[in-house]
Enzyme design. Structure first.
Site, mmCIF file in Angstrom:
data_model
loop_
_atom_site.group_PDB
_atom_site.id
_atom_site.type_symbol
_atom_site.label_atom_id
_atom_site.label_comp_id
_atom_site.label_asym_id
_atom_site.label_seq_id
_atom_site.Cartn_x
_atom_site.Cartn_y
_atom_site.Cartn_z
ATOM 1 N N HIS A 160 0.825 -1.231 0.000
ATOM 2 C CA HIS A 160 0.000 0.000 0.000
ATOM 3 C C HIS A 160 0.853 1.274 0.000
ATOM 4 O O HIS A 160 0.446 2.299 0.541
ATOM 5 C CB HIS A 160 -0.947 0.037 1.208
ATOM 6 C CG HIS A 160 -1.661 -1.247 1.477
ATOM 7 N ND1 HIS A 160 -2.897 -1.553 0.932
ATOM 8 C CD2 HIS A 160 -1.308 -2.324 2.219
ATOM 9 C CE1 HIS A 160 -3.278 -2.746 1.337
ATOM 10 N NE2 HIS A 160 -2.327 -3.257 2.114
ATOM 11 N N SER A 281 14.136 20.517 -17.665
ATOM 12 C CA SER A 281 12.941 21.321 -17.908
ATOM 13 C C SER A 281 13.337 22.557 -18.684
ATOM 14 O O SER A 281 14.436 23.088 -18.505
ATOM 15 C CB SER A 281 12.306 21.714 -16.578
ATOM 16 O OG SER A 281 11.556 22.899 -16.727
ATOM 17 N N LYS A 287 15.705 21.058 -12.635
ATOM 18 C CA LYS A 287 14.963 19.813 -12.800
ATOM 19 C C LYS A 287 15.759 18.686 -13.461
ATOM 20 O O LYS A 287 16.575 18.915 -14.349
ATOM 21 C CB LYS A 287 13.716 20.062 -13.657
ATOM 22 C CG LYS A 287 12.664 20.866 -12.935
ATOM 23 C CD LYS A 287 11.870 20.033 -11.970
ATOM 24 C CE LYS A 287 10.741 19.350 -12.701
ATOM 25 N NZ LYS A 287 9.977 18.507 -11.790
ATOM 26 N N GLU A 294 8.673 7.426 -17.198
ATOM 27 C CA GLU A 294 7.305 7.891 -17.461
ATOM 28 C C GLU A 294 6.809 7.423 -18.823
ATOM 29 O O GLU A 294 5.635 7.072 -18.982
ATOM 30 C CB GLU A 294 7.238 9.415 -17.366
ATOM 31 C CG GLU A 294 7.427 9.894 -15.935
ATOM 32 C CD GLU A 294 7.504 11.408 -15.808
ATOM 33 O OE1 GLU A 294 7.199 11.909 -14.736
ATOM 34 O OE2 GLU A 294 7.879 12.083 -16.790
#
Ligand code: ARG
Length: 474
Positions: A160, A281, A287, A294
């Site tokens: 979880h 970025s 970043k 992803e």
């Protein structure tokens, strides 16, 4: 039919196809990649026609030479499909006619695009299943190499997404390898079922010409010819099943991707990606994003979608061939392309990733992840697990209220929580002892993890040969 247009049909038609029909119908822009397989099948078919006396030895020689020449011209890009070629079969027949004149028209005897396309696609997928397997092995290798370094690195194992029990980070990484090994098994299982040759089934009824489907099957690397000509041209189980395997691979890569996204977040900080495998970025100079992970997560959508598209397309189709089935190819090709693109990027990302051992060590005991050790310690002292669970729960509640860790409670506290607790319980209150205590097969202790590692490496080695096998004679 215009004069210069090569078509595989047209005798009974008064005029050429409407522009809108031709544009809808054309598949050569995506099925052209079947050309080498179609040519290999043509060679086998030519030999069978010769054996049946339908081509004389001289004609066979010229036919095979023309096919070789056409194959080379396709490979070099010198021969290309044109806008007027409906599909790969049409384009290649044009190429043959250009080389042989009327003799080129003899090859179509006893053969239909229906058995051809089913044969070509089986060959293509069997070939590329091996390519995908090779890339899967490379990703598994990358995970195994990291796992080897981190057999003894503790991590907070989760359920979880909550700290549950300490585990070896190597064990965790190997938990991503096991699904890939099952995927490899699935590809090979699939391959055995896909190794059936439809060629000889013609449009649907077989042929009145004395063909030899078994010889053709053998020449093209199939196990056997199809036992039912109707099923042979109607069956796309091999596409659906291939797409199930690739969809599941997509799901596995997505779950791995999601974890890498978490691990590389500031909050976790368990791993850092190599600059070459991370992105920046356009506005925020600080970043460093896990775009590969992803994209792995994102591309699972198209892999699952391809499976759904093909199953839905097949669902209501009457036997035998229906043009709907032309829709089987793009999802299949896309699945292969997607995995060929994704797997090397993931392998590179994993193998160059730096694991922050200090952060993992610090996080492993957090969140009372050693509570189960206390309960098991009580069980070893004869306390029923039900009571042990209760007692440990009370200890956790005390620590939570005091905002301290399990090992911080005093001897008196232990006694207050339960008469069964005493200071020697502290022996089990370390991550290291918790891991060392896990000695059973498949568990996360250093012994079983090392054993697992060796087995996994051995199994991966056995895949390397299969992955480079060629199924289709060239
Ligand atoms: N391009 C077609 C396909 O991909 C080839 C088979 C066409 N057969 C036919 N009877 N129209 O399915």
């Amino acid at each position: 039919m215009t004069e210069e247009r090569t078509s595989l049909w047209g005798g009974r038609f008064a005029g050429g196809p409407a522009e809108a029909l031709a544009r809808l119908s054309v598949s050569v822009q995506f099925d052209w990649r079947l050309a080498p397989y179609d040519i290999a099948a043509s060679r086998a078919h030519a030999r069978v026609l010769a054996a049946a006396g339908l081509l004389d030895p001289d004609e066979l020689g010229r036919m095979l030479a023309a096919l070789d020449d056409l194959e080379a011209a396709c490979a070099s890009g010198e021969f290309r499909p044109t806008v007027d070629d409906e599909d790969v079969h049409t384009a290649l027949e044009r190429g043959l006619l250009e080389r042989l004149g009327a003799l080129g028209g003899k090859l179509r005897a006893g053969r239909s695009r229906n058995d051809q396309v089913a044969t070509d696609l089986r060959m293509y997928l069997r070939d590329h299943a091996r390519g995908v397997a090779g890339r899967l092995v490379e990703l598994a290798d990358a995970l195994v190499e990291q796992a080897e370094r981190h057999v003894d690195t503790p991590a907070p194992g989760m359920t979880h997404v909550q700290h549950a029990q300490p585990v070896s980070f190597g064990h965790w990484l190997l938990a991503h390898v096991q699904p890939l090994l099952r995927d490899l098994d699935r590809l090979r299982d699939w391959d055995a079922r896909a190794a059936i040759s439809p060629l000889g089934s013609g449009a649907l009824a077989g042929s009145s010409l004395p063909l030899d489907p078994a010889a053709v099957a053998h020449e093209l690397g199939f196990r056997a010819p199809a036992p039912n000509s109707m099923d042979a041209v109607a069956d796309r189980d091999f596409v659906a099943e291939f797409l199930f395997v690739t969809a599941l691979i997509g799901v596995h890569l997505s779950r791995l991707g999601e974890e890498v996204v978490l691990w590389t977040s500031t909050e976790f900080g368990w791993a850092e990606l190599d600059d070459a495998f991370a992105t920046g970025s356009s506005i925020m100079p600080q970043k460093k994003n896990a775009d590969i992970a992803e994209l792995a997560r994102g591309k699972s959508g198209r892999l699952v979608g391809g499976l759904v598209a093909v199953l839905t397309m097949l669902k209501g189709l009457p036997l035998t061939y229906d043009r709907d089935m032309q829709e089987d190819k793009e999802p299949a090709f896309d699945a292969v392309d997607t995995l060929q693109l994704l797997l090397p990027a993931l392998a590179g990302m994993i193998s160059t990733m730096t694991v922050r051992v200090d952060r993992l060590v610090a996080a492993a005991p957090v969140g009372f992840s050693l509570a189960t050790e206390v309960a098991d310690w009580l069980v070893r002292r004869g306390v029923p697990f039900r009571d042990a669970h209760e007692i440990t729960g009370r200890l956790v509640a005390l620590c939570a209220a005091r905002e301290c860790e399990l090992e911080d409670v005093t001897d008196d506290d232990l006694k207050t929580v339960s008469e069964h607790l005493d200071p020697s319980v502290r022996e089990v209150l370390s991550v290291r002892s918790a891991l060392a205590a896990r000695t059973t097969f498949g568990s996360t202790g250093p012994g079983p993890v090392a054993e697992q590692l060796a087995t996994v490496q051995h199994r991966l080695d056995s895949w390397r040969e299969w992955a480079i096998e060629t199924v289709v004679p060239r």
